[in-house]
Design an enzyme around this catalytic site. Structure first.
Site, PDB file in Angstrom:
ATOM      1  N   CYS A 380       0.832  -1.202   0.000  1.00 53.45           N
ATOM      2  CA  CYS A 380       0.000   0.000   0.000  1.00 53.45           C
ATOM      3  C   CYS A 380       0.868   1.254   0.000  1.00 53.45           C
ATOM      4  O   CYS A 380       1.413   1.604  -1.040  1.00 53.45           O
ATOM      5  CB  CYS A 380      -0.996  -0.050   1.149  1.00 53.45           C
ATOM      6  SG  CYS A 380      -2.482   0.872   0.748  1.00 53.45           S
ATOM      7  N   HIS A 506      -3.460  -5.017   0.282  1.00 50.34           N
ATOM      8  CA  HIS A 506      -2.847  -5.585   1.490  1.00 50.34           C
ATOM      9  C   HIS A 506      -2.901  -7.104   1.453  1.00 50.34           C
ATOM     10  O   HIS A 506      -3.849  -7.698   1.988  1.00 50.34           O
ATOM     11  CB  HIS A 506      -3.595  -5.094   2.729  1.00 50.34           C
ATOM     12  CG  HIS A 506      -3.400  -3.646   3.028  1.00 50.34           C
ATOM     13  ND1 HIS A 506      -2.339  -3.176   3.770  1.00 50.34           N
ATOM     14  CD2 HIS A 506      -4.118  -2.556   2.660  1.00 50.34           C
ATOM     15  CE1 HIS A 506      -2.424  -1.859   3.872  1.00 50.34           C
ATOM     16  NE2 HIS A 506      -3.495  -1.455   3.204  1.00 50.34           N
ATOM     17  N   GLU A 508      -1.412  -9.151   3.182  1.00 52.68           N
ATOM     18  CA  GLU A 508      -1.277  -9.771   4.517  1.00 52.68           C
ATOM     19  C   GLU A 508      -2.611 -10.284   5.065  1.00 52.68           C
ATOM     20  O   GLU A 508      -2.643 -11.203   5.875  1.00 52.68           O
ATOM     21  CB  GLU A 508      -0.637  -8.788   5.506  1.00 52.68           C
ATOM     22  CG  GLU A 508      -1.456  -7.552   5.886  1.00 52.68           C
ATOM     23  CD  GLU A 508      -1.201  -6.337   4.974  1.00 52.68           C
ATOM     24  OE1 GLU A 508      -0.787  -6.552   3.811  1.00 52.68           O
ATOM     25  OE2 GLU A 508      -1.431  -5.200   5.428  1.00 52.68           O
TER      26      GLU A 508
HETATM   27  N1  GLN Z   1      -2.161   6.647   2.979  1.00 54.51           N
HETATM   28  C1  GLN Z   1      -2.259   5.932   1.748  1.00 54.51           C
HETATM   29  C2  GLN Z   1      -3.634   6.063   1.111  1.00 54.51           C
HETATM   30  O1  GLN Z   1      -4.591   6.406   1.757  1.00 54.51           O
HETATM   31  C3  GLN Z   1      -1.910   4.470   1.942  1.00 54.51           C
HETATM   32  C4  GLN Z   1      -2.823   3.739   2.840  1.00 54.51           C
HETATM   33  C5  GLN Z   1      -2.281   2.431   3.338  1.00 54.51           C
HETATM   34  O2  GLN Z   1      -1.064   2.216   3.308  1.00 54.51           O
HETATM   35  N2  GLN Z   1      -3.159   1.561   3.797  1.00 54.51           N
HETATM   36  O3  GLN Z   1      -3.776   5.814  -0.051  1.00 54.51           O
END
Ligand code: GLN
Length: 544
Positions: A380, A506, A508
């Site tokens: 992310c 994600h 994970e």
């Molecule tokens: N802050 C970033 C976004 O909102 C990444 C979010 C995250 O890593 N879950 O896109």
């Protein structure tokens, strides 16, 4: 009709109530029962999505896009089922739905009260899951500790349910602490006695007590708990600290907890099959070689903030027969000098994150991994910093940034999509939950997964700006996963690097103990190869 197990906690929080509940879930599932699990959180937030990781740890995302308590991650990993928004309930949600009904005039002039309106809503949510799917057992964990003011309506609701559904269909499991006093060398049962007394004041007599302690408690302590708390000694389960959470179900099974539960609930005594879990536990126990992984974030040492990432790393390492030596790297303090900390690691992981603090540090880390050929897995924000770094250093866009970190950047390589630009509410407004991702044939990502399309869970607002994709690709950053319409970048990688893969989603959240996630598994494998290559290089330098 489904049977209901309620898990409450006593004395203190952080006893591992979620792990105890999940272990019961796993044991019953291993006996062939259809099991689901849910969590009731007594706080007033509608969901944990708006909470600080210091307060609440990780926000676990379900495939249908609910932002939930991290215990749902344990449930999914232990019972190996995908859960939904219906598996996590908060006081905030419960009041929200009652207040909405009241505003619509659905209470027909009546006074709306905690009992029966709030408690009925809780009971309805407890039993709702089994009306939607065929289930044998529903395990409901009540968050917080018995005696908390905000927990009262939940305890009242589960008390009523035994009356509603009959004693054979409802079981109360209470997880408490049995402290060890080193100066007298004794285990103390008094806090447990008090906690059970507290439960009884709300009309609940536990059927089973899970006694958490530093080490095994003697039979005499279990007898004492039995006598004072009116629970058979066999139903006082000894739950000492263990090396790994994955040993807990085996410890419970050794004490016949699953047999006891099926007998008490009048469930058939199906044989149990724990062979796969035992194998996994054996593999976990017998690892020798070490792989050093740097976790770069701003909540260093706060394991709960990165729960699913740490578990996914473990699953992958266990599958490869390796042990992880985790090196926490604080991204907000990173400068060129402290980058040296990364010299000794074999792989670098940049997990998700929000806000500006620590971002420049993460960008430096991504550059370091790219320059040095060190395995890199970005999740992310870990993808976003890799893209920013590449844009700055390779595409020559020196001030490239995400508009999250610099709204005025001349090169917004990461930006909000038009549909996010007019969203002002914070809760539940991100791209959330499972989305398809089409993998590029011949890419590393595709060879990890061995599939053409995968579904992965998201939680973010910002995306790679489509206006820069061509430029990034022309300069050598490979886009190896995209949304089916081709508009959103889901995975980037570097083809000339041993392993540099970053995902907008994600992964994970999908890793399971018996089924390590392919991206984590390959990352760990590559990090291990990196150690081996370094050793060979080292020995050949010594020879010359
Ligand atoms: N802050 C970033 C976004 O909102 C990444 C979010 C995250 O890593 N879950 O896109």
């Amino acid at each position: 009709m489904a049977k209901y197990i309620f898990v409450t906690g006593g004395v203190v929080s952080s006893l591992g109530k979620g792990i105890a509940a999940s272990s019961i879930g796993l044991l019953l599932k291993s006996r062939g029962f259809r099991v689901t699990m849910q969590k009731f959180d007594p706080y007033i937030n509608v969901d944990p999505g708006t909470m600080n990781p210091y307060q609440h740890g990780e926000v676990f995302v379900t495939q249908d896009g609910a932002e939930t308590d991290l215990d749902l991650g344990h449930y999914e990993r232990f019972i190996d089922e995908n859960l939904t928004k219906d598996n996590n309930h908060t006081t905030g949600q419960i009041y929200e739905s009652i207040i909405n009904k009241e505003r619509k005039g659905l209470f027909l002039g009546g006074t709306v009260q905690v009992v029966p309106h709030i408690t009925n809503e809780i009971k309805q949510r407890i039993t709702r899951l089994s009306s939607k799917q065929s289930l044998d057992v529903v395990i409901s964990e009540i968050g917080g500790t018995v005696g908390d003011i905000e927990g009262q309506p939940f305890l009242e609701a589960i008390r009523q349910l035994r009356l509603d559904l009959g004693p054979k269909n409802v079981l109360y499991v209470h997880v408490t602490l049995v402290p060890f006093i080193p100066t007298s060398g004794e285990f103390k049962t008094k806090p447990t006695q008090h906690s059970v007394k507290e439960l009884r004041t709300v009309g609940i007599q536990p059927d089973i007590i899970i006694a958490r302690s530093l080490k095994r408690i003697p039979r005499s302590a279990r007898d004492k708990i039995s006598l004072f708390c009116s629970v058979e000694t066999e139903a006082v389960i000894d739950a000492p600290d263990v090396k790994s959470i994955y040993m807990v179900p085996l410890n419970f099974h050794e004490q016949d907890l699953d047999k006891l539960i099926t007998a008490k609930l009048g469930l058939p005594s199906n044989p149990i099959d724990l062979s796969a879990w035992r194998d996994f536990s054996q593999r976990e126990e017998h690892r020798t070689e070490i792989v050093r992984i740097a976790l770069v974030g701003k909540y260093t040492g706060l394991k709960d903030a990165y729960k699913s990432v740490l578990e996914a790393l473990e699953h992958a390492a266990i599958a490869e027969g390796l042990k992880i030596d985790l090196v926490w790297v604080e991204s907000s303090e990173l400068n060129e000098d402290s980058l040296n900390k990364l010299y000794d690691v074999d792989g670098i992981l940049v997990p998700g994150g929000f806000g500006t603090r620590g971002i420049e540090g993460k960008i430096k880390v991504a550059r370091y991994a790219r320059d040095k050929g060190k395995p890199y897995l970005g999740l992310c924000v870990g993808l976003q910093v890799a893209v920013i770094e590449y844009a700055r250093d390779v595409c020559g866009l020196s001030d490239a940034n995400s508009t999250e970190f610099n709204a005025e950047t001349p090169h917004p390589v990461i930006d909000l999509m038009p549909e996010q630009k007019n969203v002002y509410r914070k809760g539940g407004t991100m791209r959330l939950g499972s989305y398809p991702c089409v993998l590029k044939p011949g890419s590393k990502a595709q060879s990890c997964y061995g599939k053409e399309v995968v579904f992965e869970r998201h939680r973010h607002r910002y995306e790679v700006n489509p206006a820069y994709v061509e430029k990034l690709q022309a300069s050598g950053l490979e886009v190896s996963g995209v949304s089916p319409d081709g508009l959103l970048v889901e995975i980037v990688e570097l083809s000339k690097h041993p392993f540099f893969v970053a995902t907008q989603f994600h992964p994970e959240f999908l890793s399971r103990p018996l089924n390590a996630h392919p991206l984590f598994a390959t990352f760990i494998k590559e990090a291990h190869e990196y150690v081996l290559r370094a050793q060979i290089a080292d020995s050949s330098t010594h020879k010359t």
